[in-house]
Design a protein around this motif. Structure first.
Motif, PDB file in Angstrom:
ATOM      1  N   LYS A 386      11.367  -9.397  14.011  1.00 18.59           N
ATOM      2  CA  LYS A 386      10.519  -8.213  14.207  1.00 18.59           C
ATOM      3  C   LYS A 386      10.175  -7.585  12.846  1.00 18.59           C
ATOM      4  N   SER A 390       6.545  -7.503  10.810  1.00 12.77           N
ATOM      5  CA  SER A 390       6.002  -6.207  10.362  1.00 12.77           C
ATOM      6  C   SER A 390       5.552  -6.280   8.916  1.00 12.77           C
ATOM      7  N   GLU A 393       2.448  -8.392   8.472  1.00 12.00           N
ATOM      8  CA  GLU A 393       1.279  -7.623   8.927  1.00 12.00           C
ATOM      9  C   GLU A 393       0.819  -6.639   7.855  1.00 12.00           C
TER      10      GLU A 393
END
Length: 519
Positions: A386, A390, A393
């Motif tokens: 996760k 992140s 991104e």
């Protein structure tokens, strides 16, 4: 006969060095931690490069340095010159005084000797009022023994530099040739306050540039290297030592620019987006014809708004040493912006430390293979994925910001932290990685050419468009020769002319850059 060149780039985390032969083939590259005083890191890099390659020192012809010395001096407010600030613009510019908008702590360092003198020009080149030469002589006598650097800015000096040049003559006549004078028409573009600020900053870092240049030359002499020395500037090209000491402000932001140039060379692409992942930040830039695209916006340096040429780079607080703040109780996390920087080798988990970094996350999800992966086995795999998604991104958002169209563009990944990112990114036609991508900035320094650039307002009514463009090209070529380019190997790499409809005389702002290989 074999000949060599050394390229060195000082980053916030590492000082990178590379040795190239005469065909720009990489012979050897290395990284050493950047030291607190910066210079020691440079000495160590040169020493290691020579010990590990055993090349004939007599065959090293060139040495190039990309450095953060001037940027650090402005940001840290250390080692700055004692300056005087002269604005030629009374009575037209009294509403906003010099140093407006400059942070208070910097103002206290540089704001003791500030003068407003009658003079300056209109936007069409006509005098506002005659230059008050009597006042300039008075100021010069008052400054004797108090300052060693002077910043002179005149209203619309990119249109007419006459008053700035005369002011410089008066200062040197009274204070002697040793006083350094920075003229705004040689540094910034049209906007008065931003151009004045850039000139003030240039005047502030003359001593820093001088000591850096002497330190680099001495480091080479200690190793018995008799090479021509050049400094990298922020448009991806080089400056001679003499040019650097006159315009040290142009060394600011040369690090990201060197990475762009090195990425272009390694990725064999003239037009692409580059993503340079360092220890503290990721810099995203755009290449056009092998050079960085210039920013059209005013740029802040150490809290000071300026308008001299800067690369169009967006940065995000993500690097190999970025600290991941983890709340174990509810699984929430925050990425940076703090970083362990050059201490990553003993503070990151995979190196036996106790701080969770972006590098640890990349190792935990199996993307990177550095350090001891057993030291991150205990971390929650799903949470690590996760966090990893992140921060990937974060980079994809920066790529999207800098693109000029929705079409996918080649992306070249460089920098020591490039192992953190995957082989595919949204918005990228392809992701290009190279084994030497970790030292792209030093390669960019080593392969750079010397250049000259001018940006001035011309009246086309005087010579006509074609002759005016030829004059602008000639001026840029002269600048390139002064910077160290071979007169027989110079080409025009950028030309732009923008008509200024609000100025009489068919006025046009012309910007030209010429670049060429070294002598």
């Amino acid at each position: 006969m074999n000949s060599y060149r050394i390229g060195i780039d000082v980053g916030g985390t590492n000082t990178d060095a590379v040795l190239l032969d005469q065909n720009a083939k990489i012979i050897h590259s290395l990284k050493t931690p950047t030291t607190k005083d910066v210079s020691t890191g440079i000495y160590k890099a040169i020493d290691r490069l020579l010990k590990e390659t055993h090349v004939d020192k007599g065959k090293i012809d060139y040495a190039m340095l990309g450095t953060t010395h001037c940027t650090n001096a402005i940001v840290e407010r250390k080692g700055l010159n004692k300056i005087a600030i002269i604005r030629i613009g009374a009575p037209a510019t009294l509403a906003i005084k010099p140093l407006a908008g400059i942070p208070e702590d910097l103002k206290q360092v540089m704001g003791e000797h500030v003068y407003l003198v009658e003079g300056g020009h209109e936007f069409d080149g006509n005098e506002i009022v005659a230059l008050d030469q009597k006042e300039l002589y008075r100021i010069a006598h008052q400054l004797k023994g108090k300052v060693d650097s002077i910043a002179i800015t005149s209203v619309f000096s990119p249109v007419s530099k006459e008053h700035e040049i005369r002011s410089e003559e008066i200062m040197k006549e009274v204070l002697g040739e040793d006083v350094h004078v920075s003229l705004s028409n040689e540094i910034g573009s049209i906007g008065l306050l931003e151009r004045e600020n850039a000139t003030i900053l240039n005047a502030c870092v003359i001593n820093v540039a001088k000591s850096t240049a002497e330190g680099f030359v001495n480091a080479l002499k200690e190793e018995n290297i008799d090479a021509k020395v050049f400094f990298c500037q922020n448009d991806g090209t080089l400056m001679s030592i003499e040019y650097t000491m006159k315009y040290p402000i142009f060394t600011i932001a040369c690090g990201p620019t060197n990475s762009l140039r090195g990425a272009s060379y390694l990725g064999e692409r003239q037009n692409a987006i580059t993503v340079d992942v360092g220890g503290t930040t990721t810099d995203v830039g755009i290449l056009f014809k092998g050079f960085p695209r210039e920013s059209s916006l005013a740029v802040e340096i150490g809290g000071v708004r300026t308008n001299f040429r800067m690369p169009d780079i967006t940065s995000v607080g993500l690097g190999g040493g970025t600290i991941i703040h983890l709340d174990q109780d509810n699984g929430e996390y925050k990425i940076g912006p703090e970083s362990v920087g050059y201490e990553i080798s003993h503070r990151a988990l995979v190196f036996g430390g106790d701080v969770l970094t972006a590098t640890d996350v990349a190792v935990a999800v199996g993307v990177a293979d550095v350090g001891d992966k057993a030291l991150v086995q205990h971390l929650d795999k799903n949470l690590m994925k996760k966090i990893y998604n992140s921060y990937v991104e974060m980079v994809e958002v920066e790529i999207d910001k800098i693109k000029t169209s929705a079409e996918p563009v080649p992306v070249i990944l460089v920098g020591g932290g490039s192992v953190l990112l995957p082989g595919q990114l949204k918005g990228a036609a392809q992701v290009i990685k190279h084994e030497n991508g970790g030292v792209a900035n030093a390669i960019g320094a080593a392969i750079a050419q010397a250049s000259g650039q001018i940006e001035k307002v011309f009246s086309l009514d005087e010579l006509g468009r074609e002759q005016t463009l030829e004059l602008a090209k000639k001026l840029a070529v002269e600048e390139a020769i002064q910077a160290g380019a071979n007169p027989d190997a110079i080409e025009i790499v950028h030309i732009e002319d923008v008509p200024l409809a609000y100025i009489p005389g068919n006025a046009t702002k012309i910007s030209v850059k010429a670049a060429g290989s070294l002598i």
